[in-house]
Design a protein around this motif. Structure first.
Motif, PDB file in Angstrom:
ATOM      1  N   CYS A   1      39.575  66.012  26.217  1.00  0.00           N
ATOM      2  CA  CYS A   1      40.872  65.460  26.614  1.00  0.00           C
ATOM      3  C   CYS A   1      41.934  66.548  26.472  1.00  0.00           C
ATOM      4  O   CYS A   1      42.256  66.962  25.349  1.00  0.00           O
ATOM      5  CB  CYS A   1      41.232  64.241  25.768  1.00  0.00           C
ATOM      6  N   LEU A   2      42.455  67.002  27.593  1.00  0.00           N
ATOM      7  CA  LEU A   2      43.510  68.015  27.599  1.00  0.00           C
ATOM      8  C   LEU A   2      44.872  67.350  27.608  1.00  0.00           C
ATOM      9  O   LEU A   2      45.111  66.418  28.385  1.00  0.00           O
ATOM     10  CB  LEU A   2      43.380  68.908  28.830  1.00  0.00           C
ATOM     11  N   VAL A   3      45.773  67.824  26.733  1.00  0.00           N
ATOM     12  CA  VAL A   3      47.164  67.373  26.778  1.00  0.00           C
ATOM     13  C   VAL A   3      48.028  68.535  27.270  1.00  0.00           C
ATOM     14  O   VAL A   3      47.769  69.695  26.964  1.00  0.00           O
ATOM     15  CB  VAL A   3      47.649  66.872  25.397  1.00  0.00           C
ATOM     16  N   LEU A   4      49.047  68.183  28.052  1.00  0.00           N
ATOM     17  CA  LEU A   4      49.892  69.190  28.695  1.00  0.00           C
ATOM     18  C   LEU A   4      51.141  69.510  27.871  1.00  0.00           C
ATOM     19  O   LEU A   4      52.129  69.999  28.411  1.00  0.00           O
ATOM     20  CB  LEU A   4      50.292  68.700  30.091  1.00  0.00           C
ATOM     21  N   SER A   5      51.079  69.262  26.574  1.00  0.00           N
ATOM     22  CA  SER A   5      52.232  69.475  25.696  1.00  0.00           C
ATOM     23  C   SER A   5      52.287  70.892  25.141  1.00  0.00           C
ATOM     24  O   SER A   5      53.245  71.244  24.442  1.00  0.00           O
ATOM     25  CB  SER A   5      52.192  68.473  24.532  1.00  0.00           C
ATOM     26  N   GLY A   6      51.279  71.713  25.428  1.00  0.00           N
ATOM     27  CA  GLY A   6      51.228  73.051  24.855  1.00  0.00           C
ATOM     28  C   GLY A   6      51.067  74.139  25.891  1.00  0.00           C
ATOM     29  O   GLY A   6      51.890  74.306  26.787  1.00  0.00           O
ATOM     30  N   GLU A   7      49.951  74.860  25.816  1.00  0.00           N
ATOM     31  CA  GLU A   7      49.795  76.097  26.581  1.00  0.00           C
ATOM     32  C   GLU A   7      49.442  75.884  28.043  1.00  0.00           C
ATOM     33  O   GLU A   7      49.808  76.694  28.903  1.00  0.00           O
ATOM     34  CB  GLU A   7      48.697  76.945  25.906  1.00  0.00           C
ATOM     35  N   THR A   8      48.715  74.813  28.368  1.00  0.00           N
ATOM     36  CA  THR A   8      48.124  74.667  29.701  1.00  0.00           C
ATOM     37  C   THR A   8      49.027  73.880  30.654  1.00  0.00           C
ATOM     38  O   THR A   8      49.580  72.846  30.287  1.00  0.00           O
ATOM     39  CB  THR A   8      46.754  73.968  29.605  1.00  0.00           C
ATOM     40  N   SER A   9      49.132  74.375  31.886  1.00  0.00           N
ATOM     41  CA  SER A   9      49.911  73.708  32.926  1.00  0.00           C
ATOM     42  C   SER A   9      48.977  72.995  33.900  1.00  0.00           C
ATOM     43  O   SER A   9      47.768  73.222  33.915  1.00  0.00           O
ATOM     44  CB  SER A   9      50.745  74.734  33.699  1.00  0.00           C
ATOM     45  N   VAL A  10      49.550  72.164  34.747  1.00  0.00           N
ATOM     46  CA  VAL A  10      48.766  71.465  35.773  1.00  0.00           C
ATOM     47  C   VAL A  10      48.111  72.475  36.711  1.00  0.00           C
ATOM     48  O   VAL A  10      46.947  72.316  37.106  1.00  0.00           O
ATOM     49  CB  VAL A  10      49.670  70.492  36.567  1.00  0.00           C
ATOM     50  N   ASP A  11      48.833  73.535  37.064  1.00  0.00           N
ATOM     51  CA  ASP A  11      48.271  74.564  37.941  1.00  0.00           C
ATOM     52  C   ASP A  11      47.044  75.221  37.314  1.00  0.00           C
ATOM     53  O   ASP A  11      46.057  75.505  38.011  1.00  0.00           O
ATOM     54  CB  ASP A  11      49.321  75.633  38.248  1.00  0.00           C
ATOM     55  N   MET A  12      47.088  75.454  36.020  1.00  0.00           N
ATOM     56  CA  MET A  12      45.946  76.064  35.333  1.00  0.00           C
ATOM     57  C   MET A  12      44.730  75.140  35.364  1.00  0.00           C
ATOM     58  O   MET A  12      43.597  75.589  35.502  1.00  0.00           O
ATOM     59  CB  MET A  12      46.328  76.424  33.894  1.00  0.00           C
ATOM     60  N   VAL A  13      44.975  73.839  35.228  1.00  0.00           N
ATOM     61  CA  VAL A  13      43.878  72.866  35.305  1.00  0.00           C
ATOM     62  C   VAL A  13      43.263  72.882  36.700  1.00  0.00           C
ATOM     63  O   VAL A  13      42.034  72.890  36.859  1.00  0.00           O
ATOM     64  CB  VAL A  13      44.367  71.448  34.961  1.00  0.00           C
ATOM     65  N   GLU A  14      44.112  72.915  37.721  1.00  0.00           N
ATOM     66  CA  GLU A  14      43.621  72.902  39.099  1.00  0.00           C
ATOM     67  C   GLU A  14      42.800  74.147  39.416  1.00  0.00           C
ATOM     68  O   GLU A  14      41.860  74.098  40.208  1.00  0.00           O
ATOM     69  CB  GLU A  14      44.793  72.764  40.068  1.00  0.00           C
ATOM     70  N   GLU A  15      43.136  75.259  38.782  1.00  0.00           N
ATOM     71  CA  GLU A  15      42.423  76.514  39.040  1.00  0.00           C
ATOM     72  C   GLU A  15      41.146  76.642  38.217  1.00  0.00           C
ATOM     73  O   GLU A  15      40.296  77.485  38.518  1.00  0.00           O
ATOM     74  CB  GLU A  15      43.344  77.702  38.730  1.00  0.00           C
ATOM     75  N   ALA A  16      41.002  75.816  37.182  1.00  0.00           N
ATOM     76  CA  ALA A  16      39.843  75.932  36.290  1.00  0.00           C
ATOM     77  C   ALA A  16      38.552  75.501  36.993  1.00  0.00           C
ATOM     78  O   ALA A  16      38.531  74.520  37.737  1.00  0.00           O
ATOM     79  CB  ALA A  16      40.060  75.079  35.037  1.00  0.00           C
ATOM     80  N   GLU A  17      37.466  76.246  36.737  1.00  0.00           N
ATOM     81  CA  GLU A  17      36.168  75.893  37.328  1.00  0.00           C
ATOM     82  C   GLU A  17      35.621  74.610  36.707  1.00  0.00           C
ATOM     83  O   GLU A  17      35.064  73.761  37.408  1.00  0.00           O
ATOM     84  CB  GLU A  17      35.179  77.040  37.122  1.00  0.00           C
ATOM     85  N   ARG A  18      35.759  74.474  35.395  1.00  0.00           N
ATOM     86  CA  ARG A  18      35.284  73.275  34.701  1.00  0.00           C
ATOM     87  C   ARG A  18      36.504  72.450  34.288  1.00  0.00           C
ATOM     88  O   ARG A  18      37.357  72.919  33.544  1.00  0.00           O
ATOM     89  CB  ARG A  18      34.454  73.655  33.468  1.00  0.00           C
ATOM     90  N   LYS A  19      36.551  71.239  34.786  1.00  0.00           N
ATOM     91  CA  LYS A  19      37.703  70.383  34.525  1.00  0.00           C
ATOM     92  C   LYS A  19      37.478  69.548  33.270  1.00  0.00           C
ATOM     93  O   LYS A  19      36.347  69.134  32.972  1.00  0.00           O
ATOM     94  CB  LYS A  19      37.937  69.436  35.702  1.00  0.00           C
ATOM     95  N   PRO A  20      38.552  69.258  32.515  1.00  0.00           N
ATOM     96  CA  PRO A  20      38.439  68.323  31.381  1.00  0.00           C
ATOM     97  C   PRO A  20      38.068  66.927  31.867  1.00  0.00           C
ATOM     98  O   PRO A  20      38.322  66.568  33.026  1.00  0.00           O
ATOM     99  CB  PRO A  20      39.844  68.339  30.770  1.00  0.00           C
TER     100      PRO A  20
ATOM    101  N   ASP B   1      45.274  71.437  23.727  1.00  0.00           N
ATOM    102  CA  ASP B   1      46.124  71.911  24.819  1.00  0.00           C
ATOM    103  C   ASP B   1      45.593  73.172  25.490  1.00  0.00           C
ATOM    104  O   ASP B   1      46.255  73.711  26.381  1.00  0.00           O
ATOM    105  CB  ASP B   1      47.546  72.170  24.295  1.00  0.00           C
ATOM    106  N   ARG B   2      44.399  73.641  25.096  1.00  0.00           N
ATOM    107  CA  ARG B   2      43.890  74.888  25.661  1.00  0.00           C
ATOM    108  C   ARG B   2      42.542  74.683  26.330  1.00  0.00           C
ATOM    109  O   ARG B   2      41.606  74.155  25.726  1.00  0.00           O
ATOM    110  CB  ARG B   2      43.741  75.952  24.565  1.00  0.00           C
ATOM    111  N   LEU B   3      42.448  75.142  27.572  1.00  0.00           N
ATOM    112  CA  LEU B   3      41.204  75.015  28.319  1.00  0.00           C
ATOM    113  C   LEU B   3      40.091  75.855  27.713  1.00  0.00           C
ATOM    114  O   LEU B   3      38.942  75.424  27.626  1.00  0.00           O
ATOM    115  CB  LEU B   3      41.425  75.435  29.780  1.00  0.00           C
ATOM    116  N   TYR B   4      40.425  77.094  27.266  1.00  0.00           N
ATOM    117  CA  TYR B   4      39.378  78.037  26.881  1.00  0.00           C
ATOM    118  C   TYR B   4      38.906  77.872  25.440  1.00  0.00           C
ATOM    119  O   TYR B   4      37.943  78.523  25.031  1.00  0.00           O
ATOM    120  CB  TYR B   4      39.824  79.481  27.146  1.00  0.00           C
ATOM    121  N   THR B   5      39.545  76.994  24.678  1.00  0.00           N
ATOM    122  CA  THR B   5      39.069  76.728  23.312  1.00  0.00           C
ATOM    123  C   THR B   5      38.830  75.235  23.108  1.00  0.00           C
ATOM    124  O   THR B   5      37.693  74.796  22.958  1.00  0.00           O
ATOM    125  CB  THR B   5      40.072  77.247  22.261  1.00  0.00           C
ATOM    126  N   ASP B   6      39.892  74.431  23.127  1.00  0.00           N
ATOM    127  CA  ASP B   6      39.786  73.004  22.824  1.00  0.00           C
ATOM    128  C   ASP B   6      38.887  72.265  23.818  1.00  0.00           C
ATOM    129  O   ASP B   6      38.057  71.442  23.421  1.00  0.00           O
ATOM    130  CB  ASP B   6      41.181  72.353  22.845  1.00  0.00           C
TER     131      ASP B   6
END
Length: 267
Positions: free
Chosen positions: A229-248, A212-217
């Motif tokens: 594979c990112l799951v949205l059940s924990g720390e990360t939101s859709v907005d955070m994914v959209e802002e990330a430079e490297r996408k899952p 659930d974390r972009l910067y570790t998992d």
């Protein structure tokens, strides 16, 4: 969506907090997802940056929550830290900042502790932290000790939208007081994946890291050339994914959706 990459994976490295459960609340479909992995001939390892517990503790905790788990199914940042210390600092005296379980984990790898003439400060997610530990750690760091940390997580997610300050936050305090930056061992360090690939014989490109974390998992998968594979059940939101430079590679609501994909269903 093309699910070929994830369906070709033979080994799934699974984050736990925020991915399979939160606190003592098991997410809907999480246990069934683990059963799906076994039923479809895939292997799985619970891979966690939480260094407050030893590997054997996770076996008991996961079993208690209803998840199938043996010792071979667990790999923690504490275990990775013990292996790293054996490789880089064998015979060196360590001053540890961590839980009793973390210390037992390090001792199982032959690590020797010292409160008087330490050569390396090693920090984990210390839920038993008290001020004297910080005082001694800063003392050693300011006198030239190396600084090793089990995991970079700033917080550990908890139920009711609460968090606990994790290893990264403790290290930020120590760095502010000493001027010394730590070397982090756990995710996103690719060594976590490389070690597992080595002893399972499964190449990195057929390993999927789920969390659930972009910067570790997600970052550990990207750094190691594995599927993410990112799951949205924990720390990360859709907005955070959209802002990330490297996408899952994949973004799903939860592991229940992933189970359906592995069974050949399209979402």
């Amino acid at each position: 969506m093309d699910y070929t990459k994830i369906r070709n994976c033979k080994l799934f490295l699974l984050d736990m907090d925020g991915t399979l459960y939160l606190g003592d609340e098991v997410f809907k479909g999480a246990i069934e997802y683990i059963n799906t992995l076994s039923e479809t001939g895939r292997k799985y390892i619970y891979l966690t940056n939480n260094s407050s517990r030893a590997g054997v503790d996770y076996v008991g905790r996961l079993n208690g929550l209803g998840f199938p788990c043996e010792m071979e199914n667990v790999f923690t940042s504490g275990m990775a830290t013990g292996l790293y210390l054996n490789e880089k600092y064998k015979g060196k005296k360590i001053y540890p900042v961590g839980t009793r379980a973390f210390l037992r984990e390090l001792e199982s790898y032959g690590v020797e502790f010292s409160e008087t003439d330490a050569e390396v400060v090693v920090v984990g997610f210390d839920t038993e932290l008290y001020y004297e530990k910080l005082d001694k750690a800063v003392h050693f760091l300011r006198r030239g000790c190396d600084f090793i940390a089990a995991n970079p997580d700033w917080v550990c997610p908890m139920p009711a939208d609460e968090v606990l300050p994790d290893c990264g936050s403790i290290c930020a305090l120590l760095t502010a007081a000493s001027g010394v930056e730590p070397v982090f061992i756990g995710k996103p360090n690719r060594n976590m994946v490389d070690i597992i690939s080595g002893y399972t014989g499964i190449p990195n490109e057929q390993i999927c890291c789920v969390g659930d974390r972009l910067y570790t998992d997600i970052a550990v998968a990207q750094n190691a050339g594995a599927v993410s594979c990112l799951v949205l059940s924990g720390e990360t939101s859709v907005d955070m994914v959209e802002e990330a430079e490297r996408k899952p590679d994949y973004v799903l609501q939860d592991v229940d959706q992933l189970a359906h994909i592995l069974l050949g269903e399209d979402l």
